[in-house]
Motif scaffolding. Structure first.
Motif, PDB file in Angstrom:
ATOM      1  N   ASN A  75       2.645   4.499  16.962  1.00 54.37           N
ATOM      2  CA  ASN A  75       1.000   4.173  17.115  1.00 54.37           C
ATOM      3  C   ASN A  75       0.384   4.743  18.309  1.00 54.37           C
ATOM      4  N   ARG A  78      -3.594   5.513  17.593  1.00 50.95           N
ATOM      5  CA  ARG A  78      -4.349   4.478  17.798  1.00 50.95           C
ATOM      6  C   ARG A  78      -4.402   3.978  18.968  1.00 50.95           C
ATOM      7  N   ASP A  81      -7.067   6.197  20.765  1.00 50.37           N
ATOM      8  CA  ASP A  81      -8.489   5.837  20.329  1.00 50.37           C
ATOM      9  C   ASP A  81      -9.087   4.616  20.583  1.00 50.37           C
ATOM     10  N   GLU A  82      -8.048   3.608  20.825  1.00 41.26           N
ATOM     11  CA  GLU A  82      -8.614   2.296  21.284  1.00 41.26           C
ATOM     12  C   GLU A  82      -8.309   1.808  22.803  1.00 41.26           C
TER      13      GLU A  82
END
Length: 117
Positions: A75, A78, A81-82
């Motif tokens: 992950n 993700r 991105d966060e």
């Protein structure tokens, strides 16, 4: 070692059963761990076999980090991105934990003895 694993899994099963039967919003393994703690407190000590088995399990605790590391790599996009929301929540939750811990410590710390003049 097998007996230790059996005892731990039986307590986890009992915790899962209690969580389901009572519709508790608490994870079953946590309830099972609390049941095991209560049993050990009532007994006054852990049986030698349980202590030895737990020590052997703790020596291999680092193996439990492999799935977490794999999950992070799977992950990674993700997480990248966060990153800001994750970083902010980590900083704020750490600061809140430190503040609450200090307040609890200040509240329950015994008063310092007065010095004789």
């Amino acid at each position: 070692m097998l007996k230790t694993l059996t005892v731990l899994l039986l307590y986890q099963l009992a915790g899962e059963a209690a969580a389901l039967a009572l519709s508790l919003p608490v994870p079953g393994p946590l309830i099972g761990m609390l049941m095991l703690l209560a049993t050990l407190v009532v007994r006054g000590q852990a049986p030698a076999e349980l202590r030895e088995g737990a020590t052997q399990l703790l020596t291999h605790l680092s193996l439990l980090f492999v799935p977490a590391g794999v999950g992070i790599m799977v992950n990674f996009a993700r997480l990248r991105d966060e990153a800001w929301p994750i970083a902010v929540s980590l900083v704020l939750s750490t600061a809140l934990t430190i503040a609450v811990t200090s307040l609890v410590l200040a509240r329950f710390r015994p008063a310092a003895p007065e010095k004789a003049a």
